[in-house]
Each structure stands twice: as structure tokens, then as C-alpha cells.
Design a protein around this motif. Sequence first.
Motif, mmCIF file in Angstrom:
data_model
loop_
_atom_site.group_PDB
_atom_site.id
_atom_site.type_symbol
_atom_site.label_atom_id
_atom_site.label_comp_id
_atom_site.label_asym_id
_atom_site.label_seq_id
_atom_site.Cartn_x
_atom_site.Cartn_y
_atom_site.Cartn_z
ATOM 1 N N ARG A 236 0.838 -1.200 0.000
ATOM 2 C CA ARG A 236 0.000 0.000 0.000
ATOM 3 C C ARG A 236 0.874 1.252 0.000
ATOM 4 N NH1 ARG A 236 -5.292 -0.462 3.744
ATOM 5 N NH2 ARG A 236 -5.122 1.784 3.360
ATOM 6 N N PRO A 237 0.665 2.168 -0.930
ATOM 7 C CA PRO A 237 1.481 3.390 -0.972
ATOM 8 C C PRO A 237 1.416 4.196 0.323
ATOM 9 C CG PRO A 237 0.272 3.121 -3.034
ATOM 10 C CD PRO A 237 -0.265 2.093 -2.082
ATOM 11 N N ASP A 238 0.225 4.255 0.962
ATOM 12 C CA ASP A 238 0.120 5.034 2.194
ATOM 13 C C ASP A 238 0.927 4.399 3.322
ATOM 14 O OD1 ASP A 238 -1.627 2.884 2.211
ATOM 15 O OD2 ASP A 238 -3.292 3.964 3.134
ATOM 16 N N LEU A 239 1.033 3.076 3.324
ATOM 17 C CA LEU A 239 1.835 2.388 4.336
ATOM 18 C C LEU A 239 3.326 2.587 4.064
ATOM 19 C CD1 LEU A 239 1.882 0.562 6.809
ATOM 20 C CD2 LEU A 239 1.707 -1.422 5.285
ATOM 21 N N VAL A 240 3.699 2.525 2.793
ATOM 22 C CA VAL A 240 5.094 2.777 2.424
ATOM 23 C C VAL A 240 5.505 4.192 2.835
ATOM 24 C CG1 VAL A 240 6.695 3.042 0.485
ATOM 25 C CG2 VAL A 240 5.118 1.106 0.537
ATOM 26 N N ASP A 241 4.627 5.149 2.578
ATOM 27 C CA ASP A 241 4.919 6.534 2.969
ATOM 28 C C ASP A 241 5.112 6.649 4.475
ATOM 29 O OD1 ASP A 241 4.732 7.349 0.351
ATOM 30 O OD2 ASP A 241 2.696 8.126 0.518
ATOM 31 N N MET A 242 4.306 5.901 5.223
ATOM 32 C CA MET A 242 4.383 5.976 6.678
ATOM 33 C C MET A 242 5.714 5.429 7.204
ATOM 34 S SD MET A 242 1.648 4.552 9.542
ATOM 35 C CE MET A 242 0.284 5.497 8.862
ATOM 36 N N VAL A 243 6.167 4.302 6.665
ATOM 37 C CA VAL A 243 7.438 3.740 7.148
ATOM 38 C C VAL A 243 8.622 4.596 6.712
ATOM 39 C CG1 VAL A 243 6.603 1.361 7.321
ATOM 40 C CG2 VAL A 243 7.667 2.123 5.202
ATOM 41 N N LYS A 244 8.490 5.257 5.577
ATOM 42 C CA LYS A 244 9.564 6.143 5.124
ATOM 43 C C LYS A 244 9.683 7.374 6.008
ATOM 44 C CE LYS A 244 9.790 4.996 0.187
ATOM 45 N NZ LYS A 244 9.581 5.502 -1.201
ATOM 46 N N ALA A 245 8.555 7.773 6.603
ATOM 47 C CA ALA A 245 8.523 9.019 7.380
ATOM 48 C C ALA A 245 8.661 8.800 8.887
ATOM 49 C CB ALA A 245 7.221 9.760 7.079
ATOM 50 N N LEU B 22 -3.886 -22.000 5.419
ATOM 51 C CA LEU B 22 -2.862 -21.368 4.592
ATOM 52 C C LEU B 22 -3.462 -20.795 3.318
ATOM 53 C CD1 LEU B 22 0.114 -20.797 4.649
ATOM 54 C CD2 LEU B 22 0.548 -23.022 3.596
ATOM 55 N N GLN B 23 -4.384 -21.528 2.723
ATOM 56 C CA GLN B 23 -5.041 -21.055 1.498
ATOM 57 C C GLN B 23 -5.776 -19.744 1.756
ATOM 58 O OE1 GLN B 23 -7.865 -23.804 -0.200
ATOM 59 N NE2 GLN B 23 -8.361 -22.484 -1.917
ATOM 60 N N HIS B 24 -6.448 -19.668 2.884
ATOM 61 C CA HIS B 24 -7.192 -18.454 3.233
ATOM 62 C C HIS B 24 -6.230 -17.280 3.428
ATOM 63 C CE1 HIS B 24 -10.843 -16.436 4.504
ATOM 64 N NE2 HIS B 24 -10.219 -15.962 5.567
ATOM 65 N N SER B 25 -5.109 -17.526 4.082
ATOM 66 C CA SER B 25 -4.124 -16.468 4.304
ATOM 67 C C SER B 25 -3.500 -16.011 2.991
ATOM 68 C CB SER B 25 -3.029 -16.951 5.257
ATOM 69 O OG SER B 25 -3.535 -17.140 6.556
ATOM 70 N N GLU B 26 -3.192 -16.977 2.109
ATOM 71 C CA GLU B 26 -2.608 -16.625 0.809
ATOM 72 C C GLU B 26 -3.562 -15.799 -0.034
ATOM 73 O OE1 GLU B 26 0.413 -19.008 -1.412
ATOM 74 O OE2 GLU B 26 -0.739 -20.650 -0.521
ATOM 75 N N GLU B 27 -4.824 -16.166 -0.013
ATOM 76 C CA GLU B 27 -5.819 -15.438 -0.803
ATOM 77 C C GLU B 27 -5.957 -14.000 -0.324
ATOM 78 O OE1 GLU B 27 -9.283 -17.867 -0.431
ATOM 79 O OE2 GLU B 27 -8.670 -19.272 -2.010
ATOM 80 N N ASN B 28 -5.735 -13.760 0.958
ATOM 81 C CA ASN B 28 -5.791 -12.405 1.497
ATOM 82 C C ASN B 28 -4.631 -11.555 0.989
ATOM 83 O OD1 ASN B 28 -5.048 -10.402 3.986
ATOM 84 N ND2 ASN B 28 -7.260 -10.655 3.743
ATOM 85 N N ASN B 29 -3.500 -12.222 0.689
ATOM 86 C CA ASN B 29 -2.358 -11.595 0.009
ATOM 87 C C ASN B 29 -1.823 -10.341 0.707
ATOM 88 O OD1 ASN B 29 -0.479 -11.693 -2.109
ATOM 89 N ND2 ASN B 29 -1.632 -10.232 -3.347
ATOM 90 N N GLY B 30 -1.751 -10.398 2.028
ATOM 91 C CA GLY B 30 -1.133 -9.297 2.763
ATOM 92 C C GLY B 30 -2.020 -8.089 2.982
ATOM 93 N N VAL B 31 -3.265 -8.144 2.509
ATOM 94 C CA VAL B 31 -4.171 -6.993 2.631
ATOM 95 C C VAL B 31 -4.487 -6.692 4.098
ATOM 96 C CG1 VAL B 31 -6.497 -6.141 2.134
ATOM 97 C CG2 VAL B 31 -5.175 -7.302 0.346
ATOM 98 N N ALA B 32 -4.881 -7.722 4.846
ATOM 99 C CA ALA B 32 -5.254 -7.521 6.251
ATOM 100 C C ALA B 32 -4.048 -7.114 7.089
ATOM 101 C CB ALA B 32 -5.887 -8.796 6.810
ATOM 102 N N LEU B 33 -2.893 -7.709 6.824
ATOM 103 C CA LEU B 33 -1.674 -7.357 7.553
ATOM 104 C C LEU B 33 -1.355 -5.881 7.377
ATOM 105 C CD1 LEU B 33 1.064 -7.707 8.955
ATOM 106 C CD2 LEU B 33 1.955 -8.666 6.825
ATOM 107 N N GLN B 34 -1.396 -5.415 6.145
ATOM 108 C CA GLN B 34 -1.038 -4.019 5.884
ATOM 109 C C GLN B 34 -2.045 -3.059 6.509
ATOM 110 O OE1 GLN B 34 0.816 -3.116 1.941
ATOM 111 N NE2 GLN B 34 0.193 -5.209 1.435
ATOM 112 N N ALA B 35 -3.313 -3.442 6.516
ATOM 113 C CA ALA B 35 -4.341 -2.607 7.148
ATOM 114 C C ALA B 35 -4.080 -2.479 8.643
ATOM 115 C CB ALA B 35 -5.728 -3.199 6.892
ATOM 116 N N GLU B 36 -3.684 -3.580 9.283
ATOM 117 C CA GLU B 36 -3.410 -3.539 10.720
ATOM 118 C C GLU B 36 -2.154 -2.722 11.027
ATOM 119 O OE1 GLU B 36 -3.540 -7.364 12.587
ATOM 120 O OE2 GLU B 36 -5.685 -7.608 12.182
ATOM 121 N N LEU B 37 -1.154 -2.813 10.159
ATOM 122 C CA LEU B 37 0.064 -2.029 10.367
ATOM 123 C C LEU B 37 -0.214 -0.532 10.268
ATOM 124 C CD1 LEU B 37 2.741 -4.124 8.429
ATOM 125 C CD2 LEU B 37 2.550 -3.832 10.895
ATOM 126 N N LEU B 38 -1.164 -0.160 9.417
ATOM 127 C CA LEU B 38 -1.536 1.252 9.317
ATOM 128 C C LEU B 38 -2.077 1.765 10.644
ATOM 129 C CD1 LEU B 38 -3.206 1.740 5.814
ATOM 130 C CD2 LEU B 38 -1.238 2.984 6.727
#
Length: 207
Positions: free
Chosen positions: A64-73, A179-195
Motif C-alpha cells: 500500500r502506498p500510504d503504508l510505504v509513505d508511513m514507514v519512510k517518514a 494457509l489457502q485463506h491467508s494466501e488469498e488475502n495476500n497481505g491486505v489484512a496485515l497491511q491494514a493492521e500495520l496502518l
Amino acid sequence: MEAQENVITPEVVALSLPFEEYLTLVREAVAQGKSTGLDQSAFLAQLNQDNLVIMERTFQTPLRPDLVDMVKALPRPQLWLVLTEGWCGDAAVHLPVLAALAQQSEQVELRTLLRTEHPAVMDAYLTNGGKSIPKLIALDAQTLQPLGSWGPRPQVLQEFVLDLKKQELPLLEFIKKSLQHSEENNGVALQAELLDLLPQWIKASLG
């Protein structure tokens, strides 16, 4: 805070591995018909082999660009220590996303620790009393002050797994579906939580 501040010492950090070296460790374990860490079995070795494919693919997950911006800043450098093992499917899915994100910022260094080789650290960061991984521990890079933690999986995936456990499936089927369920999510939920988590970690770092 989940852990005492002296659990992760400079000596512990010195024993940790960057993601690329951890990936090499997993590859070497596959070549030897083993898994990472102190616990060894044919079953774990097979999981380790299967997960290597997942890790190499997941490293390409869009960020996510907004998450990338956050870690850069980030106002202060952070060290992200991740407890992991090659046989862990959730680590295979989520660790590469964390590593790719850390690569986007000079303010974040990600390093890995094998769960079986660092029991004191694992015991300080249990999840509901269990040694669940992956477990990301965010620290102030200069002081090693714990800022917060994440893991072993996003809440939405955690709820799916808890419901899956109620079905009392055979272990391999449970692992496959989870594992299939986690793969299908493809990091979306993880990145949302990190935000949501990163602002809390930033606040903790500024004290």
C-alpha cells in the motif's frame, strides 16, 4: 508492554538474521531435507519445503502506498524482530510482506529469530499463552525499547482459523485450508493492521 525491556538485548539482536539470510537458511534446510530450528521431523521438513515456494512468491505482494509513505517518514529508526520458523505457514505468508515493506524505508531494519533457538524471547511474547508465530516485535533501533508487537496473523484471519479449529479437521487439511485463506488475502489484512499499529509505535518511540 508485553515484555520486559531487557528480554531483547544487543546480544540477541547480534544472533538475528536479515530476511535474505533467513531465506537462505530455509533453502539450505530444504536441500538437506530438514526444517529450520531445533525441532526436526519429516513432517516439518515437508512444510518447510512447501513454505519456501510461498515465501518466494509472497515477497512480490503489492504494498500500500500510504503504508510505504508511513514507514519512510518514521521519526526514529525502528528494528523489527520477527520470531519465525521455516515450517510455519503463517510466517511464510506474512514475513515476506514485512520484509518487503522494511526494504522501502531506511528507518526500518527487519531481522529474524528462530523460535526454537530463542525461547526466552518467545516466552515474553506469547499469544493467549501459546508460542504462536510469526511474531513481530517492534523496537526503537537505538535503545531496543519495545514499542509494540504484531502476530501471529491479522485478526480477520485469526477468527477464520479459530472457526476452522472448531471443525476438528485432520491436521494436514486444517493447515491447507488455513494457509489457502491467508494466501488469498495476500497481505491486505496485515497491511491494514500495520496502518493502525505504526502510529502507536511512533508515539511509544517518542515517549
